[in-house]
Design a protein around this motif. Structure first.
Motif, PDB file in Angstrom:
ATOM      1  N   LEU A 205       0.955  -1.208  -0.048  1.00 11.59           N
ATOM      2  CA  LEU A 205      -0.195  -0.145  -0.081  1.00 11.59           C
ATOM      3  C   LEU A 205       0.964   1.298  -0.075  1.00 11.59           C
ATOM      4  O   LEU A 205       1.590   1.603   0.980  1.00 11.59           O
ATOM      5  N   HIS A 206       1.033   2.023  -1.085  1.00 11.72           N
ATOM      6  CA  HIS A 206       1.802   2.981  -1.510  1.00 11.72           C
ATOM      7  C   HIS A 206       1.005   4.360  -1.371  1.00 11.72           C
ATOM      8  O   HIS A 206       0.617   4.660  -2.581  1.00 11.72           O
ATOM      9  N   SER A 207       1.247   5.032  -0.260  1.00  5.32           N
ATOM     10  CA  SER A 207       0.439   6.421  -0.188  1.00  5.32           C
ATOM     11  C   SER A 207       1.660   7.626   0.016  1.00  5.32           C
ATOM     12  O   SER A 207       1.277   8.510   0.131  1.00  5.32           O
ATOM     13  N   LEU A 208       2.903   7.364   0.045  1.00  4.18           N
ATOM     14  CA  LEU A 208       4.114   8.044   0.170  1.00  4.18           C
ATOM     15  C   LEU A 208       4.348   9.011  -1.020  1.00  4.18           C
ATOM     16  O   LEU A 208       4.229   8.513  -2.122  1.00  4.18           O
ATOM     17  N   PRO A 209       4.991  10.061  -0.766  1.00  5.21           N
ATOM     18  CA  PRO A 209       5.526  11.097  -1.926  1.00  5.21           C
ATOM     19  C   PRO A 209       6.877  10.306  -2.544  1.00  5.21           C
ATOM     20  O   PRO A 209       7.213   9.439  -1.900  1.00  5.21           O
ATOM     21  N   ILE A 210       7.046  10.465  -3.737  1.00  2.00           N
ATOM     22  CA  ILE A 210       8.363   9.670  -4.425  1.00  2.00           C
ATOM     23  C   ILE A 210       9.280  10.816  -4.698  1.00  2.00           C
ATOM     24  O   ILE A 210      10.111  10.716  -5.470  1.00  2.00           O
ATOM     25  N   TYR A 211       9.450  11.915  -3.971  1.00  4.99           N
ATOM     26  CA  TYR A 211      10.540  12.825  -4.045  1.00  4.99           C
ATOM     27  C   TYR A 211      11.295  12.659  -2.849  1.00  4.99           C
ATOM     28  O   TYR A 211      12.677  13.407  -2.626  1.00  4.99           O
ATOM     29  N   HIS A 212      11.303  11.496  -2.128  1.00  8.18           N
ATOM     30  CA  HIS A 212      12.117  11.226  -0.876  1.00  8.18           C
ATOM     31  C   HIS A 212      12.471   9.854  -0.958  1.00  8.18           C
ATOM     32  O   HIS A 212      12.131   8.892  -1.769  1.00  8.18           O
ATOM     33  N   VAL A 213      13.654   9.516  -0.223  1.00  9.23           N
ATOM     34  CA  VAL A 213      13.996   8.078   0.047  1.00  9.23           C
ATOM     35  C   VAL A 213      13.188   7.145   0.358  1.00  9.23           C
ATOM     36  O   VAL A 213      12.894   5.793  -0.099  1.00  9.23           O
ATOM     37  N   HIS A 214      12.084   7.586   1.229  1.00  3.96           N
ATOM     38  CA  HIS A 214      11.176   6.431   1.874  1.00  3.96           C
ATOM     39  C   HIS A 214      10.309   6.062   0.443  1.00  3.96           C
ATOM     40  O   HIS A 214      10.263   4.800   0.398  1.00  3.96           O
ATOM     41  N   GLY A 215       9.548   6.969  -0.095  1.00  2.00           N
ATOM     42  CA  GLY A 215       8.613   6.710  -1.113  1.00  2.00           C
ATOM     43  C   GLY A 215       9.113   6.084  -2.362  1.00  2.00           C
ATOM     44  O   GLY A 215       8.712   4.997  -2.843  1.00  2.00           O
ATOM     45  N   LEU A 216      10.434   6.544  -2.785  1.00  2.00           N
ATOM     46  CA  LEU A 216      11.045   6.469  -4.289  1.00  2.00           C
ATOM     47  C   LEU A 216      11.690   5.250  -4.104  1.00  2.00           C
ATOM     48  O   LEU A 216      11.849   4.150  -4.872  1.00  2.00           O
ATOM     49  N   PHE A 217      12.732   5.085  -2.884  1.00  2.18           N
ATOM     50  CA  PHE A 217      13.882   4.256  -2.947  1.00  2.18           C
ATOM     51  C   PHE A 217      13.340   2.777  -2.183  1.00  2.18           C
ATOM     52  O   PHE A 217      13.031   1.732  -2.658  1.00  2.18           O
ATOM     53  N   VAL A 218      12.998   3.195  -0.885  1.00  2.00           N
ATOM     54  CA  VAL A 218      12.663   2.125   0.014  1.00  2.00           C
ATOM     55  C   VAL A 218      11.533   1.277  -0.377  1.00  2.00           C
ATOM     56  O   VAL A 218      11.263   0.184  -0.563  1.00  2.00           O
ATOM     57  N   ALA A 219      10.181   1.977  -0.734  1.00  2.00           N
ATOM     58  CA  ALA A 219       9.233   1.389  -1.027  1.00  2.00           C
ATOM     59  C   ALA A 219       9.156   0.784  -2.331  1.00  2.00           C
ATOM     60  O   ALA A 219       8.850  -0.304  -2.565  1.00  2.00           O
ATOM     61  N   CYS A 220       9.499   1.446  -3.566  1.00  2.00           N
ATOM     62  CA  CYS A 220       9.414   1.029  -4.690  1.00  2.00           C
ATOM     63  C   CYS A 220      10.619  -0.179  -5.027  1.00  2.00           C
ATOM     64  O   CYS A 220      10.238  -0.955  -5.725  1.00  2.00           O
TER      65      CYS A 220
END
Length: 506
Positions: A205-220
């Motif tokens: 479940l991906h609701s994080l922004p993707i300009y940041h390490v958490h949403g773009l790198f860790v999650a994706c």
């Protein structure tokens, strides 16, 4: 160093694997389904367009756009062709962007259509060759007239080739550009997929922004590397997320996401029947949130620790005790140590400066060789700037940032220690402890408290004072108490203590 396709993060993620072509990679909140083949084709086409625009290996691509699948594909396209992806927070002002664009010196700037005119003027001043647009709907000049995807291989790179450029928050001066390599990102993803048990059966479940390490790198990266899929939301909307939990197996979020779920009376164990793992990061998770979440759902949130310069460095265990107030153990292949200000390694349980070493640690600060050298020890450990303890069992606890340390009357006071006591008091929603200038003590300890509305402020202050008197030494107890409606936070949920210090300065 030898260059090869195998060093390219895009190749290591396995997006182009033939057996994945028809496999679902994500579903947007509008219901549109993308397969791995769709994402691969979009990345290939975007890469070819960038090359036609003159982009070469090592060129920066600066991107300030809303979250979309096309934006994710643009990041992957940069990896494929050896360009350096430079994501920018959508909240940045024109003044802030002027610094970032001038410093990064990109070949291409991608922005939303409504900012095109302003940013084109900025691009001209900064010598940027090309400005393209991309909107949340997935439309814009970036994706218009795309060449047909060609079945080409990603470019060869070496392990130290730059993949991304991200900037620090800049709370102590001008933001620093952090250069992350293909190896930094790939090695971290491979460890996390194994450590957190990701498989092709997972739905994140991906609701994080993707300009940041958490949403773009860790999650994706965890999803793509394992062949899993995502429910892809433009942002966090608590009622939508509550409904989607029944179709997900893993959720990554900042602590605010979990406290908002807990604010819904209907959120309980029945909401989480298909979930196997909740992961929290980017800001400290309150112990009260951890406990209430477990009471309501039966799930213990897995808290981990990382920063832009290192990706993830520690994690509570998937199988084993997840301890509230800690960020678990060092990841495999990563070394941590805690030192005093003179470089002496401290014993278990002592508070000191946290240092990290491993393949996850960034290559350099962009254009700042002196600062890079200053932030590493002679034996290659990175000075994180965080204060931490490591207990006898190896659990790491982050006490705070070294810049948030309060020195009052010559004695060190760690805000986190006080906040933990205040946050467990009846009537307190959350707190932040800061140091303000004091003629007598140098700094005085000040507690900034957000009440939960169940007590009058005078009664609440009396109760907190009583609890602190029983729990902490006198020099650690706040001299002043300030009550406010909410704590200022950045986009990833971190409390901005610098703003509090500025706001309440004498």
């Amino acid at each position: 160093m030898t260059k090869s396709i195998e060093n390219n993060l895009y190749y290591r993620l396995g997006i182009d694997k033939p057996d994945r072509g028809q496999v679902r990679v994500l579903q947007t909140d509008s219901g549109k389904v993308w397969t791995y083949g769709d994402l691969s084709d979009m990345a290939k086409s975007l890469g070819q367009k960038l090359i036609r625009l003159g982009v070469q290996q090592g060129d920066r691509i600066s991107v300030q756009v809303d979250k979309s699948v096309e934006a994710l594909a643009l990041y992957l396209a940069c990896l494929r062709i050896g360009a350096v992806y430079h994501p920018l927070n959508t909240a940045y002002s024109l003044v802030e962007l002027d610094y970032f664009i001038e410093n990064a010196a990109p070949r291409v700037l991608v922005c939303s259509t409504d900012r095109e005119e302003l940013l084109t003027q900025l691009a001209v001043r900064c010598g940027v060759d090309v400005v393209l647009t991309l909107d949340i709907s997935g439309t814009g000049s970036l994706v218009s007239d795309l060449p047909e995807a060609q079945d080409s291989a990603p470019v060869s790179v070496n392990s130290s080739t730059a993949a991304a450029l991200l900037y620090s928050s800049g709370t102590t001066g001008r933001p620093k550009g952090i250069v992350l390599t293909h190896e930094n990102l790939a090695s971290n993803a491979e460890v996390l997929v194994d450590l957190w048990g990701f498989s092709a059966d997972d739905v994140l479940l991906h609701s994080l922004p993707i300009y940041h390490v958490h949403g773009l790198f860790v999650a994706c990266h965890c999803v793509l590397l394992s062949g899993a899929s995502m429910l892809w939301n433009a942002g966090f909307e608590v009622h939508k997320v509550l409904e989607q939990l029944g179709r997900s197996s893993v959720m990554m979020g900042v602590p605010t996401y979990y406290s908002r779920l807990l604010s819904l009376p209907e959120f309980d164990s029945g909401s989480c029947k298909s979930m196997r793992l909740f992961i929290s990061g980017s800001a400290p998770l309150l112990s009260s949130t951890f406990a209430e979440f477990e009471r309501r759902t039966g799930h213990r949130i897995l808290e981990r620790y990382g920063m832009t310069e290192t990706g993830m460095s520690t994690s509570n265990p998937l199988n084993g005790e997840r301890r509230a107030g800690t960020v678990g153990f060092p990841l495999p292949g990563i070394a941590l140590r805690v030192e005093d200000d003179h470089g002496l390694i401290l014993a278990a349980g002592e508070v000191g400066n946290l240092l990290v070493k491993g393949p996850n640690v960034f290559r350099e600060y962009w254009g700042m060789p002196e600062k890079t050298a200053a932030d590493f020890t002679e034996d290659g450990f990175f000075k994180t700037g965080d204060l931490a303890t490591i207990d006898a069992e190896g659990y790491v606890a982050i006490v705070g940032r070294s810049k948030d340390l309060i020195i009052t009357g010559g004695l060190n006071v760690y805000p986190k220690e006080i906040e933990l006591v205040i946050d467990r008091c009846d009537g307190v929603l959350e707190s932040a402890v800061i140091g303000l200038s004091d003629d007598d003590f140098g700094e005085r300890v000040v507690a900034v408290i957000v009440p939960d509305g169940t007590k009058h402020e005078a009664d609440l202050e009396q109760g907190v004072r009583r609890e602190l008197q029983e729990s902490l030494a006198g020099f650690k107890r706040p001299k002043d108490y300030i009550f406010i409606d909410s704590l200022p936070r950045n986009a990833m949920g971190k409390v901005q203590k610098a703003l509090l210090r500025e706001r309440f300065a004498d």
